[in-house]
Design an enzyme around this catalytic site. Structure first.
Site, PDB file in Angstrom:
ATOM      1  N   TYR A  76      63.825 -28.936 -11.837  1.00 37.54           N
ATOM      2  CA  TYR A  76      62.556 -29.098 -11.140  1.00 37.54           C
ATOM      3  C   TYR A  76      62.737 -29.307  -9.638  1.00 37.54           C
ATOM      4  O   TYR A  76      61.813 -29.076  -8.877  1.00 37.54           O
ATOM      5  CB  TYR A  76      61.798 -30.309 -11.695  1.00 37.54           C
ATOM      6  CG  TYR A  76      61.049 -30.082 -12.986  1.00 37.54           C
ATOM      7  CD1 TYR A  76      61.686 -29.615 -14.124  1.00 37.54           C
ATOM      8  CD2 TYR A  76      59.683 -30.371 -13.067  1.00 37.54           C
ATOM      9  CE1 TYR A  76      60.993 -29.441 -15.302  1.00 37.54           C
ATOM     10  CE2 TYR A  76      58.986 -30.199 -14.247  1.00 37.54           C
ATOM     11  CZ  TYR A  76      59.650 -29.735 -15.365  1.00 37.54           C
ATOM     12  OH  TYR A  76      58.958 -29.567 -16.536  1.00 37.54           O
ATOM     13  N   LYS A  83      73.680 -29.894 -22.580  1.00 32.32           N
ATOM     14  CA  LYS A  83      74.181 -28.563 -22.941  1.00 32.32           C
ATOM     15  C   LYS A  83      75.563 -28.463 -22.307  1.00 32.32           C
ATOM     16  O   LYS A  83      75.843 -27.563 -21.497  1.00 32.32           O
ATOM     17  CB  LYS A  83      73.200 -27.487 -22.436  1.00 32.32           C
ATOM     18  CG  LYS A  83      73.476 -26.078 -22.943  1.00 32.32           C
ATOM     19  CD  LYS A  83      73.109 -25.855 -24.403  1.00 32.32           C
ATOM     20  CE  LYS A  83      73.542 -24.466 -24.839  1.00 32.32           C
ATOM     21  NZ  LYS A  83      73.298 -24.197 -26.266  1.00 32.32           N
ATOM     22  N   ASP A  97      69.856 -27.577 -28.121  1.00 31.40           N
ATOM     23  CA  ASP A  97      69.355 -26.667 -29.163  1.00 31.40           C
ATOM     24  C   ASP A  97      69.418 -27.333 -30.535  1.00 31.40           C
ATOM     25  O   ASP A  97      68.463 -27.273 -31.322  1.00 31.40           O
ATOM     26  CB  ASP A  97      70.107 -25.318 -29.144  1.00 31.40           C
ATOM     27  CG  ASP A  97      71.619 -25.457 -29.018  1.00 31.40           C
ATOM     28  OD1 ASP A  97      72.115 -26.594 -28.859  1.00 31.40           O
ATOM     29  OD2 ASP A  97      72.307 -24.425 -29.091  1.00 31.40           O
ATOM     30  N   ASP A 128      61.146 -32.615 -21.068  1.00 29.29           N
ATOM     31  CA  ASP A 128      59.782 -32.056 -21.046  1.00 29.29           C
ATOM     32  C   ASP A 128      59.518 -31.288 -22.339  1.00 29.29           C
ATOM     33  O   ASP A 128      58.508 -31.481 -23.008  1.00 29.29           O
ATOM     34  CB  ASP A 128      59.646 -31.129 -19.831  1.00 29.29           C
ATOM     35  CG  ASP A 128      58.263 -30.521 -19.709  1.00 29.29           C
ATOM     36  OD1 ASP A 128      57.281 -31.263 -19.865  1.00 29.29           O
ATOM     37  OD2 ASP A 128      58.176 -29.302 -19.475  1.00 29.29           O
ATOM     38  N   ASP A 144      57.229 -32.582 -25.953  1.00 28.20           N
ATOM     39  CA  ASP A 144      56.087 -31.824 -26.498  1.00 28.20           C
ATOM     40  C   ASP A 144      56.318 -31.505 -27.976  1.00 28.20           C
ATOM     41  O   ASP A 144      55.417 -31.633 -28.806  1.00 28.20           O
ATOM     42  CB  ASP A 144      55.881 -30.498 -25.745  1.00 28.20           C
ATOM     43  CG  ASP A 144      54.873 -30.604 -24.606  1.00 28.20           C
ATOM     44  OD1 ASP A 144      54.882 -31.650 -23.919  1.00 28.20           O
ATOM     45  OD2 ASP A 144      54.103 -29.650 -24.405  1.00 28.20           O
TER      46      ASP A 144
END
Ligand code: IPM
Ligand code: MN
Length: 353
Positions: free
Chosen positions: A141, A188, A220, A244, A248
């Site tokens: 971001y 990751k 993942d 983020d 969700d």
């Protein structure tokens, strides 16, 4: 106590849910003898339209004078132009950065009365109680980027410094000490250099917390484990974008994205509190929005910035009781259940306060 709060209703369903937050704050103020001074400011799309800036200086100043900021939502179709110089979301990101709010807390729990509404087998949901600690002012971001411009190339960069990882990791471990003493750090590290820095830094920070168990989960795999064994997670520590996305995903456990609150904190008590949901332009202005994420964000503000734990617990209990008694906005209603409006839902909460 006396506290100054900056309210930022923003766009879409923002003003509707913020109106309910204000009603609840008034009730808590009178019931417990506090004085909450509310200032209203502009952020996001409406700020672009009226002040020419998604994070106007006036809003920044009001925030600097406040004990906490309550924000509802930003964004909408109207401002979805890839060529635009300013965007509603930029205002929110600029504000998080300006106030140094690097740790975003997103608690997710299940509600027994909504279990039938969740598209996962009820036995998987038993005991789900997760706290996401999302890094909020670094990573993709905020790394070096190039916009599309005239050319054929655009990029964002995943950049982290050791210090940025350390400070948010400490937040996660301290939170875990007050919970079930387990941190799952998401990364990751098998592919990304920034995520190898993330992992090695988290391992170091963990040495300060011998009472907390640490495991590392590739992002993942984490997305999958959340669906197969959600109750096994306690605190999930994740970089900005992974947090983020995964939060969700996890909102499904609570019945709807409209249920989740968040707190964005920095080094001190000051914080920014906002529901995890967005501006939902498709239902804006219709009284259909679920106010729970907003109201539980008020509870988090009472807890973390104003240190009013009893009031926070009372508000959370009032929300629980409204849900248990069958209060349902459209997003959490099953076929045949009566749907009530945003304001009616808030009335049901107020009646329990
Ligand atoms: C959130 C939102 C924001 C984010 C957007 C609106 C910039 O999705 O708070 O989760 O991506 O952080
Ligand atoms: Mn989001």
């Amino acid at each position: 106590m006396k506290a100054t709060i900056l309210t930022l209703p923003g766009d879409g369903i923002g003003p509707e849910v913020m109106a309910q937050a204000q009603a609840v704050l008034e009730k808590i103020a009178s019931r417990y003898g506090h004085e909450f001074v509310l200032h209203e400011g502009l952020i996001g799309g409406i700020a672009i339209d009226t002040a020419g800036d998604s994070f106007p200086e006036e809003t920044r100043k009001l925030g600097e004078q406040a004990d906490a900021i309550l924000l509802a939502a930003v964004g909408g179709y109207k401002w979805d132009n890839p060529q635009a110089k300013d965007r509603p979301e930029r205002g929110l990101l600029a504000m998080r950065k300006h106030f140094g709010l690097f740790a975003n807390l997103r608690p997710v729990k299940t509600y027994p009365s909504l279990a039938q509404h969740v598209p996962l087998r009820p036995e998987l949901l038993q005991g789900v109680d997760i706290l996401f600690v999302r890094e909020l002012t670094g990573g993709l971001y905020f790394g070096p980027r190039q916009e599309m411009g005239e050319g054929d190339e655009a990029y964002d960069t995943m950049l982290y410094t050791r210090g940025e990882v350390e400070r948010v990791a400490h937040v996660a471990f301290r939170a875990a000490q007050g919970r079930r003493k387990k941190v799952s750090s998401v990364d990751k590290a098998n592919v990304l250099a920034s995520m190898r820095l993330w992992r090695s830094t988290v391992v170091k920070v963990a040495e300060d917390y011998p009472d907390v168990a640490l495991d590392h989960v590739l992002v993942d795999a984490c997305a999958m484990h959340l669906l197969t064994r959600p109750a096994s997670f306690d605190v999930i520590l994740a970089e900005n974008m992974f947090g983020d996305i995964l939060s969700d995903e996890a909102s499904v456990f609570a019945g709807s994205l409209g249920m989740l609150p968040s707190a964005s904190l920095g080094a001190g008590r000051f914080g920014l509190y906002e529901p995890v949901h967005g501006s939902a332009p498709d239902i804006a202005g219709q009284g259909k929005a679920n106010p729970v994420g907003m109201l539980l964000s008020v509870a988090m503000m009472l807890r973390y910035s104003l240190e009013l734990e009893a009031e926070a617990v009372a508000l959370e209990a009032a929300v629980d009781a409204a849900l248990a008694a069958g209060a349902r906005t459209g997003d959490i209603a099953r076929a045949g259940e009566a749907v009530i409006s945003t304001a009616e839902f808030a009335q049901a909460v107020l009646a329990n306060l």
